[in-house]
Scaffold this active site. Structure first.
Site, PDB file in Angstrom:
ATOM      1  N   GLY A 166     -61.653   6.509 -72.647  1.00 58.14           N
ATOM      2  CA  GLY A 166     -62.035   5.225 -72.076  1.00 58.14           C
ATOM      3  C   GLY A 166     -63.056   5.405 -70.975  1.00 58.14           C
ATOM      4  O   GLY A 166     -63.269   6.517 -70.464  1.00 58.14           O
ATOM      5  N   VAL A 173     -62.691   8.856 -68.893  1.00 60.64           N
ATOM      6  CA  VAL A 173     -61.445   9.590 -69.089  1.00 60.64           C
ATOM      7  C   VAL A 173     -61.515  10.303 -70.438  1.00 60.64           C
ATOM      8  O   VAL A 173     -61.866   9.701 -71.453  1.00 60.64           O
ATOM      9  CB  VAL A 173     -60.221   8.651 -69.056  1.00 60.64           C
ATOM     10  CG1 VAL A 173     -58.937   9.458 -69.222  1.00 60.64           C
ATOM     11  CG2 VAL A 173     -60.192   7.866 -67.756  1.00 60.64           C
ATOM     12  N   ASP A 284     -53.409  -1.455 -57.409  1.00 63.36           N
ATOM     13  CA  ASP A 284     -54.122  -1.846 -58.630  1.00 63.36           C
ATOM     14  C   ASP A 284     -53.152  -1.960 -59.805  1.00 63.36           C
ATOM     15  O   ASP A 284     -53.399  -1.423 -60.887  1.00 63.36           O
ATOM     16  CB  ASP A 284     -55.227  -0.841 -58.945  1.00 63.36           C
ATOM     17  CG  ASP A 284     -56.334  -1.446 -59.810  1.00 63.36           C
ATOM     18  OD1 ASP A 284     -56.393  -2.687 -59.909  1.00 63.36           O
ATOM     19  OD2 ASP A 284     -57.131  -0.687 -60.386  1.00 63.36           O
TER      20      ASP A 284
END
Length: 483
Positions: A166, A173, A284
């Site tokens: 991703g 990543v 987050d």
């Protein structure tokens, strides 16, 4: 034989007749009907119930070599035939001829060796520069938490695109397999242009690496090279939760799987905010940061924005970070991330999992999810807000609990939100969820404690005290202010 060609031999012992037959034929020829040697032989006094089968040979007057290229053995029946084409070839017999290349091309060979040696030196010098790292003295204390860039480069096959899992504003990543332990990992390349505060940042990364909980993605360590930071995590084979909610509707999770993910994430957040030796503010919490392991269990990941402070102390004010739709309203005023701000984000997460919608829609007409769910609650039919992909195969009471809990966590007043401890107790059914009434929207984005939540707070406190009359005074004073 002396001609050096392969032969086939069948050695058969007939127990009832007490006879040994030996049949010989060239390679590729079927077994002859008449054996080369047939002799009466009684092996009953020699053969045991358990024995080893092997080969032996001896030479005659001349020097010779014997090779067994393949064999097949069978008790009480016909041995399986060999596939001759799969047998190895006989070694080369006789003295080797001297190579003309060795005789005439020796100078050329020597020149090639010297050239190869120089090329190797140049290659290794360049390779050393490519993987060069600077390890400062203060990093030595972190020991195994720091990975070598070379190991991560090899693990990800040179950070090839085919290993990419991703990408986003945070970086890219990659999937990797560590060369020494063969452990599957996810390697995140985070660009950090400024070195200011790097020591403190790495210290927090290492501290977070000591977290141990079944619903957290394990941060294994970091690597620092040429202004670039690489974070190494456990690999989660089923990816992030959001792709099961939005991008691939055919792979949506059923309600049982979603409810298990919700409870798992709640347990992980409770550990971070209240159970660990320090308070860890994630900052987050959202569906894209919830990863699913091989059993589709939810694990909270991506701790790059996390902040730590000691229990009993006040968190430091910092710049606002996070994702729009999950940010608590007080962050814009104080810039202070607290457990309450993580609870607010968790409330948005609860609603998106139950509704299959993002906190703020990306359509032409923006729709705020908490307002949308609240409108159904006011009409007395909050279950209409659930994800239509769930169909009727879900537990209505559980869905209603999650939707209502998402609303309560989304209150504009931090003190009015429940703690993670109480959220876990709600989800496990350890304490009852009291009746909600008179909630009103505040500024179109969150609920106001001052405009109608007092009744809920009093009802909650009363029901809790009735069930747990032995609650401590500290907990009672906390509850009296509202959840």
């Amino acid at each position: 034989m002396i001609d050096g060609k392969r032969l086939q031999v069948w050695v058969e012992y007939h127990g009832r007749e007490k006879r040994m037959d030996v049949t010989l034929a060239p390679s590729g020829v079927s077994k002859p009907k008449t054996p080369l040697l047939s002799s009466p032989l009684d092996l009953s006094s020699i053969v045991n119930s358990e024995m080893y089968v092997g080969f032996s040979s001896s030479t005659g007057a001349l020097i010779s070599s014997h090779y067994v290229l393949g064999w097949s053995f069978k008790m009480n029946g016909q041995a399986q035939e060999l596939t001759l084409s799969r047998l190895p070839k006989l070694p080369r017999l006789g003295p080797k001829k001297k190579s003309r290349l060795l005789k005439n091309g020796l100078p050329l060979v020597l020149a090639s060796v010297i050239l190869a040696g120089v090329s190797s030196v140049v290659y290794f010098v360049r390779r050393k520069r490519k993987f060069a790292e600077i390890v400062e003295d203060w990093e030595l204390e972190y020991g195994p938490h720091r990975f070598k860039f070379k190991d991560l480069y090899v693990a990800t096959k040179g950070f090839k695109d085919k290993e990419l899992l991703g990408a986003g504003g945070f970086g890219r990543v990659y999937k990797g397999v560590l060369p020494t332990t063969k452990l599957e990992v996810a390697v995140k390349r985070v660009s950090r242009e400024s070195k200011q505060g790097m020591k403190e940042f790495i210290a927090e990364i290492v501290s977070i690496g000591r977290l141990r909980h079944r619903n957290l993605v394990q941060l294994l360590g970091y690597c620092r090279r040429q202004g670039e930071l690489l974070l190494v995590y456990d690999y989660m084979p089923n990816g992030s939760l959001d792709k099961y909610l939005y991008n691939q509707p055919k792979l949506t999770l059923n309600w049982s799987q979603r409810f298990r993910v919700i409870k798992g994430v709640a347990s992980g957040l409770f550990y971070l905010l209240e159970e660990w030796e320090q308070v860890v503010i994630h900052r987050d919490v959202k569906a894209s940061n919830i990863l699913l392991d091989s059993g589709l269990n939810g694990r909270l990941g991506d701790f790059r924005l996390a902040r730590l402070y000691d229990h009993g102390t006040e968190p430091q004010t910092t710049h606002v970070v996070g994702t729009v739709g999950y940010l608590a309203p007080e962050l814009t005023r104080t810039g202070e991330a607290t457990p309450c701000t993580d609870v607010f984000a968790f409330g948005a997460f609860l609603l998106e999992v139950a509704c299959g919608r993002r906190p703020i829609s990306q359509s032409s007409t923006d729709v705020i999810l908490v307002d949308w769910v609240y409108s159904f609650w006011r009409k007395g039919d909050i279950l209409e807000a659930k994800d239509p992909n769930l169909g009727s195969d879900c537990v209505a009471d559980e869905v209603e609990l999650i939707l209502k809990l998402g609303l309560i966590c989304s209150q504009s007043e931090p003190e009015a939100r429940p703690t993670m401890r109480h959220i876990v107790q709600f989800l496990e059914g350890d304490i009852p969820f009291p009746r909600m009434s008179s909630l009103r929207l505040s500024s179109g984005i969150a609920f106001s404690h001052r405009t109608g939540f007092d009744e809920f707070a009093m009802l909650y406190t009363s029901s809790l005290n009735n069930k747990f009359s032995h609650s401590s005074s500290a907990e009672a004073s906390l509850l009296s202010g509202g959840l």
